[in-house]
Enzyme design. Sequence first.
Site, short mmCIF file in Angstrom:
data_model
loop_
_atom_site.label_atom_id
_atom_site.label_comp_id
_atom_site.label_asym_id
_atom_site.label_seq_id
_atom_site.Cartn_x
_atom_site.Cartn_y
_atom_site.Cartn_z
N LYS A 165 19.09 25.35 34.90
CA LYS A 165 17.86 24.80 34.33
C LYS A 165 18.23 24.36 32.92
O LYS A 165 18.52 25.19 32.06
CB LYS A 165 16.75 25.85 34.29
CG LYS A 165 15.55 25.41 33.42
CD LYS A 165 14.42 26.42 33.43
CE LYS A 165 13.45 26.15 32.30
NZ LYS A 165 12.27 27.03 32.36
N GLY B 34 4.73 30.04 27.61
CA GLY B 34 4.09 31.31 27.28
C GLY B 34 2.67 31.23 26.76
O GLY B 34 2.10 32.24 26.35
N ALA C 54 6.11 25.95 32.85
CA ALA C 54 5.68 26.32 31.49
C ALA C 54 4.19 26.19 31.28
O ALA C 54 3.57 25.17 31.61
CB ALA C 54 6.40 25.53 30.40
N GLY C 55 3.63 27.25 30.76
CA GLY C 55 2.23 27.26 30.37
C GLY C 55 1.25 27.61 31.47
O GLY C 55 0.06 27.78 31.20
N ASN D 228 6.53 32.35 34.43
CA ASN D 228 7.18 33.56 33.91
C ASN D 228 6.17 34.45 33.19
O ASN D 228 5.74 35.46 33.72
CB ASN D 228 8.35 33.21 33.00
CG ASN D 228 9.23 34.40 32.64
OD1 ASN D 228 10.34 34.26 32.18
ND2 ASN D 228 8.74 35.63 32.84
N THR D 229 5.75 34.03 32.00
CA THR D 229 4.88 34.86 31.16
C THR D 229 3.65 35.38 31.89
O THR D 229 3.33 36.57 31.81
CB THR D 229 4.42 34.05 29.93
OG1 THR D 229 5.57 33.69 29.18
CG2 THR D 229 3.48 34.85 29.06
#
Lengths: 257, 66
Positions: free
Chosen positions: A97, A158, A185-186, A207-208
Site C-alpha cells: 500500500k 482516523g 480512510a475516515g 482501521n481506526t
Amino acid sequence: MEDRFIIGDKELKSRFLLGTGKFESKEIMQQAIAQSGTEAVTVALRRIDLEETEENILSFIPKGITLMVNTSGARNAKEAIRIARIAREAGYGNWVKVEVINDSRYLLPDNDETIKATEALASEGFVVLPYMHPDLYAAKALVRAGAAAVMPLGSLIGSNQGLKMRTLIEVLIEEIEEVPVIVDAGIGRPSHAAEAMEIGADAVLVNTAVAMAEDPVLMAVAFARGVEAGRMAYLARIGPERATASASSPLTGFLYD
Amino acid sequence: MKVIVNGKTMELADSMNLQDLVSVWKVSSEAVVAELNEQVVKKSLWTKTVLSEGDHLELVSLVGGG
C-alpha cells in the site's frame, strides 16, 4: 453470474479490508481479523526498539491472510520505494500500500509522489495499492503507472468522518474501470462502509473505527456485514429518490366510500 | 568503530558480525529485518556479515498499521 473480487493476482472472498494499527492488544486484533472474515490486512514497517522485545505481529495474523505492507513514514517516492523493497526482501510479500504523506496534521497523501512510487514499484513486479486523494487525473495516472487498485480517502485518516469525499469518489467509480476502487480512510461506521459499497466501490479499508471501538471484535463483524449489505444492495440496484410520495398499496378499494 | 544503528551512532568493537550485534540487545531475531547500507541481509548470513566503520544499519520489524 458470480460476484468476484480480484486484485492483481488474487481473488479475495471479502470486500472488507482491515488495518492492524491502534489495537489495544494483538490478541484482540487477531480475533477481529478472524471473526470479520477479512482476507487482507495492512501492516507497517518500523525501526525496532532496541531496549524492548516486541511480540511478533505475524504470529497473530492467520496464515492465508494477504499482507499489505504500507509505506507509512515515507515522505516521498524514494522513501516509499525503499520501504516496499525491504518488505519484499524480508519475505513479507509483494503487495504494497503506497502511502506518501508529508504532514502530520491532516495526513493527506501526496498524489504526485504516490504516482512516481507506483510506477517504479509496479515495474518491479509489486502489486501496488496506492492511497490517494480522489483526483480523477491522478487516478488515471495511477492506472497508467500500473496500480492494481486505487484507494481514494473517504475523509481524513482516523477521523471517523465518513465519506466526505463522496462526490469525487463517485466520479472515480464511474470513470476508473480498469482496476478496483477501494475507499480507504475516515470510514467511521458500518453505515459509511455500506454507503461506499452502495455507490459502487469495490471494497473498503478500515482501521481506526474498528481498533478504537469499545468492542473491536464486534465492530469488525459489524463492518464486514455492512460491506456485504452495501454490495448486495448495489447489485440489487437501488431505486431512485423521489420528491413526492409513491403509495405502497393501491389508492383504491378502501374499506370506506 | 562507529556504526550507525537505527539512526544513532554507536561505538562498536572491530570485526563484530551482525548476529553478535543483534544479540547485544534483547532482540528476537525471528521478527527482525536487518538492512545494511540499503541492502537486506538474510538471517542465515548474519553470522557471516562483518560490520565496517561507517556502516548504516537499520533493524526493522512489522508493526500494526492502517
